[in-house]
Scaffold this motif. Sequence first.
Motif, mmCIF file in Angstrom:
data_model
loop_
_atom_site.group_PDB
_atom_site.id
_atom_site.type_symbol
_atom_site.label_atom_id
_atom_site.label_comp_id
_atom_site.label_asym_id
_atom_site.label_seq_id
_atom_site.Cartn_x
_atom_site.Cartn_y
_atom_site.Cartn_z
ATOM 1 N N PHE A 171 -7.525 4.964 8.030
ATOM 2 C CA PHE A 171 -8.589 4.734 7.058
ATOM 3 C C PHE A 171 -9.694 3.850 7.634
ATOM 4 C CE2 PHE A 171 -4.711 5.452 4.622
ATOM 5 C CZ PHE A 171 -5.126 6.333 3.632
ATOM 6 N N ASP A 172 -10.894 4.067 7.144
ATOM 7 C CA ASP A 172 -12.023 3.164 7.324
ATOM 8 C C ASP A 172 -12.503 2.737 5.947
ATOM 9 O OD1 ASP A 172 -12.263 3.018 10.109
ATOM 10 O OD2 ASP A 172 -13.440 4.876 10.197
ATOM 11 N N VAL A 173 -12.770 1.426 5.793
ATOM 12 C CA VAL A 173 -13.264 0.896 4.523
ATOM 13 C C VAL A 173 -14.613 0.218 4.775
ATOM 14 C CG1 VAL A 173 -12.809 -0.622 2.567
ATOM 15 C CG2 VAL A 173 -10.910 0.515 3.727
ATOM 16 N N PHE A 174 -15.595 0.556 3.934
ATOM 17 C CA PHE A 174 -16.933 -0.004 4.080
ATOM 18 C C PHE A 174 -17.332 -0.685 2.770
ATOM 19 C CE2 PHE A 174 -16.554 3.608 6.877
ATOM 20 C CZ PHE A 174 -17.132 3.178 8.068
ATOM 21 N N GLU A 175 -17.908 -1.869 2.897
ATOM 22 C CA GLU A 175 -18.469 -2.574 1.745
ATOM 23 C C GLU A 175 -19.957 -2.759 1.988
ATOM 24 O OE1 GLU A 175 -18.560 -6.987 0.520
ATOM 25 O OE2 GLU A 175 -16.687 -6.220 -0.351
ATOM 26 N N ASN A 176 -20.764 -2.228 1.078
ATOM 27 C CA ASN A 176 -22.219 -2.241 1.253
ATOM 28 C C ASN A 176 -22.624 -1.736 2.632
ATOM 29 O OD1 ASN A 176 -22.715 -3.116 -1.327
ATOM 30 N ND2 ASN A 176 -23.246 -5.209 -0.762
ATOM 31 N N GLY A 177 -21.884 -0.737 3.121
ATOM 32 C CA GLY A 177 -22.205 -0.121 4.398
ATOM 33 C C GLY A 177 -21.597 -0.788 5.612
ATOM 34 N N ALA A 178 -20.999 -1.976 5.453
ATOM 35 C CA ALA A 178 -20.407 -2.704 6.577
ATOM 36 C C ALA A 178 -18.902 -2.458 6.624
ATOM 37 C CB ALA A 178 -20.685 -4.196 6.456
ATOM 38 N N LYS A 179 -18.409 -2.097 7.789
ATOM 39 C CA LYS A 179 -16.989 -1.810 7.948
ATOM 40 C C LYS A 179 -16.159 -3.078 7.775
ATOM 41 C CE LYS A 179 -13.680 0.428 11.082
ATOM 42 N NZ LYS A 179 -13.522 1.119 12.379
ATOM 43 N N GLN A 180 -15.042 -2.958 7.045
ATOM 44 C CA GLN A 180 -14.172 -4.098 6.758
ATOM 45 C C GLN A 180 -12.797 -3.887 7.388
ATOM 46 O OE1 GLN A 180 -15.466 -6.735 5.048
ATOM 47 N NE2 GLN A 180 -17.384 -5.562 4.940
ATOM 48 N N PRO A 181 -12.252 -4.901 8.065
ATOM 49 C CA PRO A 181 -10.894 -4.761 8.606
ATOM 50 C C PRO A 181 -9.860 -4.774 7.485
ATOM 51 C CG PRO A 181 -11.730 -6.984 8.977
ATOM 52 C CD PRO A 181 -12.875 -6.197 8.417
ATOM 53 N N ILE A 182 -8.929 -3.836 7.522
ATOM 54 C CA ILE A 182 -7.877 -3.769 6.506
ATOM 55 C C ILE A 182 -6.827 -4.830 6.822
ATOM 56 C CG2 ILE A 182 -6.069 -2.315 5.500
ATOM 57 C CD1 ILE A 182 -7.818 0.103 6.198
ATOM 58 N N THR A 183 -6.612 -5.749 5.883
ATOM 59 C CA THR A 183 -5.670 -6.846 6.097
ATOM 60 C C THR A 183 -4.339 -6.640 5.387
ATOM 61 O OG1 THR A 183 -6.643 -8.053 4.235
ATOM 62 C CG2 THR A 183 -7.541 -8.499 6.419
ATOM 63 N N ASN A 184 -4.334 -5.832 4.353
ATOM 64 C CA ASN A 184 -3.108 -5.543 3.604
ATOM 65 C C ASN A 184 -3.027 -4.042 3.370
ATOM 66 O OD1 ASN A 184 -4.249 -8.295 2.753
ATOM 67 N ND2 ASN A 184 -2.122 -8.485 2.160
ATOM 68 N N PHE A 185 -1.808 -3.510 3.444
ATOM 69 C CA PHE A 185 -1.645 -2.064 3.295
ATOM 70 C C PHE A 185 -0.255 -1.776 2.735
ATOM 71 C CE2 PHE A 185 -0.298 2.118 4.779
ATOM 72 C CZ PHE A 185 -1.401 2.909 4.492
ATOM 73 N N ALA A 186 -0.190 -0.867 1.782
ATOM 74 C CA ALA A 186 1.107 -0.446 1.244
ATOM 75 C C ALA A 186 0.996 0.993 0.773
ATOM 76 C CB ALA A 186 1.538 -1.343 0.079
ATOM 77 N N GLU A 187 2.101 1.727 0.905
ATOM 78 C CA GLU A 187 2.184 3.082 0.380
ATOM 79 C C GLU A 187 3.176 3.101 -0.761
ATOM 80 O OE1 GLU A 187 3.603 6.073 3.044
ATOM 81 O OE2 GLU A 187 3.366 7.702 1.589
ATOM 82 N N TYR A 188 2.712 3.538 -1.918
ATOM 83 C CA TYR A 188 3.579 3.726 -3.076
ATOM 84 C C TYR A 188 3.834 5.220 -3.187
ATOM 85 C CZ TYR A 188 2.318 -1.044 -4.347
ATOM 86 O OH TYR A 188 2.127 -2.408 -4.334
ATOM 87 N N ALA A 189 5.094 5.612 -3.170
ATOM 88 C CA ALA A 189 5.390 7.037 -3.096
ATOM 89 C C ALA A 189 6.530 7.421 -4.019
ATOM 90 C CB ALA A 189 5.733 7.447 -1.663
ATOM 91 N N ASN A 190 6.345 8.514 -4.739
ATOM 92 C CA ASN A 190 7.408 9.108 -5.527
ATOM 93 C C ASN A 190 8.411 9.745 -4.571
ATOM 94 O OD1 ASN A 190 9.030 10.719 -7.162
ATOM 95 N ND2 ASN A 190 7.345 11.301 -8.523
ATOM 96 N N SER A 191 9.654 9.382 -4.699
ATOM 97 C CA SER A 191 10.676 9.869 -3.764
ATOM 98 C C SER A 191 10.830 11.382 -3.811
ATOM 99 C CB SER A 191 12.030 9.206 -4.055
ATOM 100 O OG SER A 191 12.429 9.492 -5.389
ATOM 101 N N THR A 192 10.364 12.009 -4.904
ATOM 102 C CA THR A 192 10.491 13.469 -5.004
ATOM 103 C C THR A 192 9.379 14.203 -4.257
ATOM 104 O OG1 THR A 192 9.198 13.557 -7.049
ATOM 105 C CG2 THR A 192 11.574 13.225 -7.270
#
Length: 574
Positions: free
Chosen positions: A62-83
């Motif tokens: 992923f790339d995340v931009f705030e007001n056009g400026a790229k932001q480093p991702i500091t936290n990340f989690a995947e929530y997933a249905n086991s099915t």
Amino acid sequence: MRLRLLALAALLLVGAADRPKQQPQAPLPTLGETIEVSIVNVDVFVTDKAGNRVRGLTPADFDVFENGAKQPITNFAEYANSTVPPLPLAGEGARRAGEGTPAPPTDQKRTLVVFVERFRLPKVKSDPLFDSMKKLLHGTVRPGDAAMVVTWNRGELKTLQSYTDDLALIDRAIDSLAQQNTSALRDEFAQARQEGEDIQDFELQVQEFTGALLGDEAAGSARENYEEMLGGSQRMDALRARAEMEQKILTINALMRSMAGFDGKRVLLMATHRLSQVAGAEFFWAAGVGATLDSLDRLEFDTTRMVRSLYETANANGVTIYPMFPEGLGSTGPSVRVAGQRIESNAAAGFEYLIQDNETPTLKVVAQQTGGIPAWGSSNVPKLLETVRDDFETYYSLAYRTTPRSLDKTRSIVVKMKDTKRGLVVRSRRGVTEKSDVTRMEDKVLASLFRPGDEGARLKFGVKVGEKQPRGKQYRIPITIRIPIAALTMLPNGPNYSGGFSVYIAWGSKVGGISDASHQRQLFHIPAGDVQRAKRSFYTYQFDIAADARTERLSLGVVDEVSKEYGLRVYELH
């Protein structure tokens, strides 16, 4: 609005025996300047071209931009249905996936508001819609979550079920919604349509009569007069529609602000009868005005500003909106005249499409800006609700650090996939707002109307509600707030000790709606030699409210402006 403040001014009455002298106000001292760093969380939904959920992605995707400026991702989690099994990854993604799978994160709490505006559907169409809604809530509301069900009709909000995780109570509220929306309801549009047709008939008769007696010029003049009559009627209807839409959006905004203090995912299911691009356009069309409308009419009844406030409020409070127009192509269009003959607009101009095309642009932009998905038509809404359930179960949570600036101003957010060749579809909210302390406290006061109890509210204060004083259909209620001076933080300020407090108020009712929050700040200065004596006394803050029989409860808040400690009280008026 059912309640208004008649006097919002602190009397600052201190215990009569030991009243400290009030000095000229000076700036409020602070405990020290701090530089805050906040975390911006963004829920991201990823699907492939066929709409299947994509699992197994990492921050590197992923790339995340705030007001056009790229932001480093500091936290990340995947929530997933086991099915839902992870889709196969290729290349670099497959290599990273094989390096180890992190432990699944703890499920987030869920807060839902079901907002349904009164509409009309036959039972054969409404049953699948509300059955799907119940199925969604049964599949997503868990112990400790909270769902609230409200309905809106002609400017009034009615709470059918306050926040609860009791599915039996939620079912009962949804059943009540279903009953309301299949029962008889006065159709203002049909009434306006009939009035328009009557005027058209009368106008044609007058035109033919005056043409026969006085010639074409007089007939043309008569036509202009009746067109002016018709224009005044349709404009009044459209103005009323615009005012009701603005009131509806203000109420929805207050509901979303009330969700701000609750952790986890926040969702608004919004089934609306009219969230129009041009407010009241249907009344012009009912009178036979062309589909394009006049440019001045479009400008006057344009709702862009209102709609922007809706999605900006949602993004400021982390609320995903799923807007729905259940009626779809279900209205009956008025008759129109072509070459002097009346024919049904369904065949002549696609009248129902005009209405739907006036609704869908706003539904699309609200969903797009908040990370949701829109739906229109009673057959499409159940499909949307299935998607909502998937959104609760399978998504990514990204976060980045930012230094708050331009408080209460919206900043844009864009989330993209680095590998664009895979053609994955990404949904997320498009804005973030760093709130000021004032806005955060207003949110807490509004939230207390629906969900009393805030563990952070530790400042104690007293409330006295006086006798109601009838004033026509309304009545005045005197309110007195007593704040112990010993509970307020004071700092040295020259020869004085200085401090300050703010008082916040909002109101609510099960039938009638909710207000926005109001507040006023008051500074005080006490001579250093009088401080200990003053701490045995209190400040008194007095004001009146004007209410009617529907006003049920007040939410009051007090904030110490130095320590930022706060207290909350909810007072039932009945």
